[in-house]
Scaffold this motif. Structure first.
Motif, PDB file in Angstrom:
ATOM      1  N   PRO A   4       0.827  -1.151  -0.005  1.00  0.00           N
ATOM      2  CA  PRO A   4      -0.121  -0.024  -0.071  1.00  0.00           C
ATOM      3  C   PRO A   4       0.877   1.196  -0.168  1.00  0.00           C
ATOM      4  O   PRO A   4       2.006   1.259   0.528  1.00  0.00           O
ATOM      5  CB  PRO A   4      -0.740  -0.070   1.320  1.00  0.00           C
ATOM      6  N   LEU A   5       0.185   2.491  -0.492  1.00  0.00           N
ATOM      7  CA  LEU A   5       1.088   3.577  -0.474  1.00  0.00           C
ATOM      8  C   LEU A   5       1.476   4.204   0.824  1.00  0.00           C
ATOM      9  O   LEU A   5       2.537   4.815   0.848  1.00  0.00           O
ATOM     10  CB  LEU A   5      -0.022   4.808  -1.163  1.00  0.00           C
ATOM     11  N   ARG A   6       0.917   3.897   1.837  1.00  0.00           N
ATOM     12  CA  ARG A   6       1.400   4.392   3.301  1.00  0.00           C
ATOM     13  C   ARG A   6       2.497   3.502   3.608  1.00  0.00           C
ATOM     14  O   ARG A   6       3.323   4.019   4.296  1.00  0.00           O
ATOM     15  CB  ARG A   6       0.140   4.041   4.181  1.00  0.00           C
ATOM     16  N   HIS A   7       2.926   2.012   3.199  1.00  0.00           N
ATOM     17  CA  HIS A   7       4.171   1.794   3.396  1.00  0.00           C
ATOM     18  C   HIS A   7       5.283   2.281   2.632  1.00  0.00           C
ATOM     19  O   HIS A   7       6.186   2.346   3.202  1.00  0.00           O
ATOM     20  CB  HIS A   7       4.068   0.121   2.927  1.00  0.00           C
ATOM     21  N   ILE A   8       4.961   2.563   1.407  1.00  0.00           N
ATOM     22  CA  ILE A   8       6.118   3.243   0.583  1.00  0.00           C
ATOM     23  C   ILE A   8       6.250   4.689   1.207  1.00  0.00           C
ATOM     24  O   ILE A   8       7.472   5.116   1.643  1.00  0.00           O
ATOM     25  CB  ILE A   8       5.645   3.497  -0.675  1.00  0.00           C
ATOM     26  N   PHE A   9       5.355   5.339   1.832  1.00  0.00           N
ATOM     27  CA  PHE A   9       5.451   6.579   2.437  1.00  0.00           C
ATOM     28  C   PHE A   9       6.219   6.559   3.603  1.00  0.00           C
ATOM     29  O   PHE A   9       7.394   7.244   4.128  1.00  0.00           O
ATOM     30  CB  PHE A   9       4.179   7.422   2.875  1.00  0.00           C
TER      31      PHE A   9
END
Length: 83
Positions: A4-9
Motif C-alpha cells: 500500500p501507498l502508506r508503506h511506501i511513505f
C-alpha cells in the motif's frame, strides 16, 4: 506483492532520516563528538520509526521493539567504533 501507498511513505520517511544523518555525518567529518551524537540520533530515530510504524500497523509487540533496539545499538556501536 503490492505494498500500500502508506508503506511506501513510511519507508520514504525512514530513508530520508537515514540519508540526512549520513550526509551530516560526512559533513561533520573530523569532529568525532558531533558524529557520535549524529549516530546515536540516527539510531534513536530508527527505533522511534519502528515503534510508530508497527503501532500504526497494529503489529506492535515487545519482541519487535527489542529487535529494533538491539539492531540500533549494534549498528551504532559499529559505526562509532569505525569512526
Amino acid at each position: 506483492m503490492k505494498k500500500p501507498l502508506r508503506h511506501i511513505f513510511d519507508y520514504a520517511i525512514l530513508s530520508l532520516l537515514l540519508s540526512v544523518s549520513l550526509f551530516l555525518l560526512i559533513y561533520f567529518n573530523g569532529n568525532p563528538k558531533i558524529q557520535r551524537v549524529l549516530v546515536i540520533f540516527a539510531g534513536s530515530c530508527y527505533v522511534a520509526w519502528g515503534y510508530l510504524h508497527h503501532k500504526k500497523e497494529k503489529t506492535l509487540d515487545l519482541s519487535i521493539i527489542i529487535e529494533y533496539l538491539l539492531y540500533s545499538v549494534l549498528g551504532s556501536m559499529l559505526v562509532i567504533g569505525l569512526l
